[in-house]
Design an enzyme around this catalytic site. Structure first.
Site, PDB file in Angstrom:
ATOM      1  N   MET A  30      -2.129  -0.267   3.425  1.00 48.41           N
ATOM      2  CA  MET A  30      -3.452  -0.747   3.133  1.00 48.41           C
ATOM      3  C   MET A  30      -3.246  -1.649   1.957  1.00 48.41           C
ATOM      4  SD  MET A  30      -5.805   2.432   3.787  1.00 48.41           S
ATOM      5  CE  MET A  30      -5.353   3.404   2.509  1.00 48.41           C
ATOM      6  N   GLU A  35       6.893   0.171  -5.275  1.00 45.80           N
ATOM      7  CA  GLU A  35       8.127   0.360  -4.897  1.00 45.80           C
ATOM      8  C   GLU A  35       8.255   1.227  -3.538  1.00 45.80           C
ATOM      9  OE1 GLU A  35      11.307  -0.786  -5.698  1.00 45.80           O
ATOM     10  OE2 GLU A  35      10.148  -2.210  -6.777  1.00 45.80           O
ATOM     11  N   GLY A  36       7.243   2.193  -3.165  1.00 45.75           N
ATOM     12  CA  GLY A  36       7.267   2.977  -2.029  1.00 45.75           C
ATOM     13  C   GLY A  36       7.225   2.109  -0.786  1.00 45.75           C
ATOM     14  N   HIS A  37       6.305   1.252  -0.836  1.00 48.61           N
ATOM     15  CA  HIS A  37       6.172   0.390   0.428  1.00 48.61           C
ATOM     16  C   HIS A  37       7.211  -0.502   0.384  1.00 48.61           C
ATOM     17  CE1 HIS A  37       1.646   0.936  -1.167  1.00 48.61           C
ATOM     18  NE2 HIS A  37       1.669   1.183   0.076  1.00 48.61           N
ATOM     19  N   GLY A 147       6.212   6.507   5.317  1.00 50.27           N
ATOM     20  CA  GLY A 147       6.730   7.041   4.174  1.00 50.27           C
ATOM     21  C   GLY A 147       6.463   8.918   4.439  1.00 50.27           C
ATOM     22  N   GLN A 148       7.601   9.519   4.042  1.00 47.29           N
ATOM     23  CA  GLN A 148       7.256  11.024   4.306  1.00 47.29           C
ATOM     24  C   GLN A 148       6.316  11.518   2.971  1.00 47.29           C
ATOM     25  OE1 GLN A 148       8.672  13.179   6.048  1.00 47.29           O
ATOM     26  NE2 GLN A 148       7.701  15.037   5.069  1.00 47.29           N
ATOM     27  N   ASP A 150       3.194  10.818   3.175  1.00 50.01           N
ATOM     28  CA  ASP A 150       1.944  11.280   3.841  1.00 50.01           C
ATOM     29  C   ASP A 150       2.496  12.054   5.024  1.00 50.01           C
ATOM     30  OD1 ASP A 150      -0.283   9.625   2.574  1.00 50.01           O
ATOM     31  OD2 ASP A 150       1.579   8.200   2.539  1.00 50.01           O
ATOM     32  N   GLN A 153       0.364  12.681   8.302  1.00 47.14           N
ATOM     33  CA  GLN A 153       0.329  11.151   8.796  1.00 47.14           C
ATOM     34  C   GLN A 153       1.620  11.048   9.709  1.00 47.14           C
ATOM     35  OE1 GLN A 153      -1.337   7.536   7.138  1.00 47.14           O
ATOM     36  NE2 GLN A 153       0.681   6.964   7.121  1.00 47.14           N
ATOM     37  N   SER A 186      -0.661   3.976  -4.703  1.00 52.66           N
ATOM     38  CA  SER A 186      -1.819   2.930  -5.036  1.00 52.66           C
ATOM     39  C   SER A 186      -2.600   3.617  -5.670  1.00 52.66           C
ATOM     40  CB  SER A 186      -2.155   2.260  -3.771  1.00 52.66           C
ATOM     41  OG  SER A 186      -1.326   1.930  -3.125  1.00 52.66           O
TER      42      SER A 186
HETATM   43  P1  AMP Z   1      -0.534   3.076   2.238  1.00 52.60           P
HETATM   44  O1  AMP Z   1      -0.454   1.702   1.946  1.00 52.60           O
HETATM   45  O2  AMP Z   1      -0.911   4.253   1.326  1.00 52.60           O
HETATM   46  O3  AMP Z   1      -1.381   3.561   3.579  1.00 52.60           O
HETATM   47  O4  AMP Z   1       1.108   3.407   2.803  1.00 52.60           O
HETATM   48  C1  AMP Z   1       1.566   2.842   3.685  1.00 52.60           C
HETATM   49  C2  AMP Z   1       3.120   3.446   3.813  1.00 52.60           C
HETATM   50  O5  AMP Z   1       3.646   3.616   2.657  1.00 52.60           O
HETATM   51  C3  AMP Z   1       2.550   4.917   4.627  1.00 52.60           C
HETATM   52  O6  AMP Z   1       3.742   4.976   5.485  1.00 52.60           O
HETATM   53  C4  AMP Z   1       2.937   5.606   3.347  1.00 52.60           C
HETATM   54  O7  AMP Z   1       3.383   6.876   3.552  1.00 52.60           O
HETATM   55  C5  AMP Z   1       4.033   4.762   2.733  1.00 52.60           C
HETATM   56  N1  AMP Z   1       4.186   5.242   1.141  1.00 52.60           N
HETATM   57  C6  AMP Z   1       3.196   5.301   0.241  1.00 52.60           C
HETATM   58  N2  AMP Z   1       3.641   5.935  -0.923  1.00 52.60           N
HETATM   59  C7  AMP Z   1       5.151   6.047  -0.543  1.00 52.60           C
HETATM   60  C8  AMP Z   1       5.983   6.491  -1.399  1.00 52.60           C
HETATM   61  N3  AMP Z   1       5.774   6.889  -2.755  1.00 52.60           N
HETATM   62  N4  AMP Z   1       7.240   6.483  -1.190  1.00 52.60           N
HETATM   63  C9  AMP Z   1       7.582   6.111   0.156  1.00 52.60           C
HETATM   64  N5  AMP Z   1       6.616   5.640   1.201  1.00 52.60           N
HETATM   65  C10 AMP Z   1       5.506   5.602   0.658  1.00 52.60           C
END
Ligand code: AMP
Length: 284
Positions: A30, A35-37, A147-148, A150, A153, A186
């Site tokens: 989104m 860094e996670g993304h 990512g784990q 979520d 999800q 985020s």
């Molecule tokens: P989002 O933009 O929040 O929908 O996240 C997009 C993807 O990034 C999803 O698969 C999330 O699980 C993953 N994600 C979000 N935060 C993290 C994180 N801290 N570590 C690893 N993956 C993440």
């Protein structure tokens, strides 16, 4: 790096890539990338010939009281980050093209969507499963990265992919954390400095659970009570839920054995944060 907004163009390009036997790796996001993304994007770049990142704040997964309008958006920065990581294509559709006025089709993964976060965010996972199914049909990836962080999800997407025979491999990567343990999100950008420091308690509570289990505790209720007590010490924190469940069925587990998912959602001030850990007794 290409930026595509048009669904048909994205689909045509994906079909051409597949014809050339190029493996597409896909990272749905989104935006407001952190860094996670980026850890998902890096893995996708290692494992595929071509990487597509979608940036789409999906209105269908937000409830009326959720933060859809306020959700952080920073397309310019996201573009820069994707380019630096070597992403090939950003898919950046607008909501009207994803959901036309006469849109009618939704994906509901029954039994997995109403517990944990789903209990407090009705319709959220119907929105998530729907948009991910649509994105898979548009991007046609060989592998998709999640990512784990979520966890629910992940469980739901894996089930959907199996049940609907979608030809994509789901790759799940571990949660990236700040130095104090807070899972990157985020939504962390909304926290005030005091809240930011108190938010550490989410991962602190999960560490406590892990420690209790390592020392021999097997009673989920007792562990949950101790986690609640720890979280309560922080003024800005209020627990929405803490659950110990089977990671595949998401059903609650009272006596811990084998593998469990410990998941929680906690409000820090007005900001709802989630986190989880997997504990596997067999692998220590
Ligand atoms: P989002 O933009 O929040 O929908 O996240 C997009 C993807 O990034 C999803 O698969 C999330 O699980 C993953 N994600 C979000 N935060 C993290 C994180 N801290 N570590 C690893 N993956 C993440």
């Amino acid at each position: 790096m290409k930026i595509l907004r048009d669904i048909k163009k994205m689909q045509r390009l994906a079909a051409d890539l597949r014809k050339e036997a190029k493996a597409i790796g896909f990272v749905p996001t989104m935006g407001a990338l952190h860094e996670g993304h980026l850890s998902l994007i890096r893995k996708a770049c290692q494992e595929n010939d071509c990487v597509v990142v979608s940036i789409f704040v999906n209105p269908v997964q937000f409830g009326p009281k959720d933060d859809f309008k306020k959700y952080p958006r920073n397309f310019k920065r996201d573009t820069f980050l994707c380019k630096s990581e070597g992403v090939d294509i950003i898919f950046y559709p607008d909501a009207r093209s994803m959901y036309a006025a006469d849109y009618k089709t939704y994906v509901n993964v029954e039994g997995l969507s109403n517990s944990l976060c789903g209990k407090f965010r009705p319709g959220h996972f119907r929105g998530v499963a729907t948009v991910v199914a649509k994105l898979f049909n548009i991007v046609q990836p060989v592998r998709a990265y999640f990512g784990q962080k979520d966890a629910q999800q992940v469980t739901i997407i894996k089930k959907m992919v199996g049940d609907l025979n979608i030809p994509v491999q789901i790759r799940v990567l571990s949660t990236l954390r700040e130095d104090d343990g807070l899972a990157m999100s985020s939504r962390n950008s909304y926290l005030s400095p005091v809240e930011r420091s108190e938010a550490q308690v989410l991962s602190g509570a999960l560490d406590l659970a892990k420690d209790l289990i390592r020392k021999g505790s097997r009673d989920s209720l007792l562990i949950i009570r101790k986690m609640r007590r720890l979280i309560k010490q922080k003024k800005s924190a209020s627990v929405q839920y803490i659950c110990v469940v089977n990671p595949e069925t998401l059903e609650p587990i009272e006596k811990i054995k084998d593998k469990v998912l410990i998941a929680l959602a906690v409000y820090i001030g007005k900001i709802r944060l989630i986190d989880n850990i997997m504990v596997n007794l067999k692998h220590g």
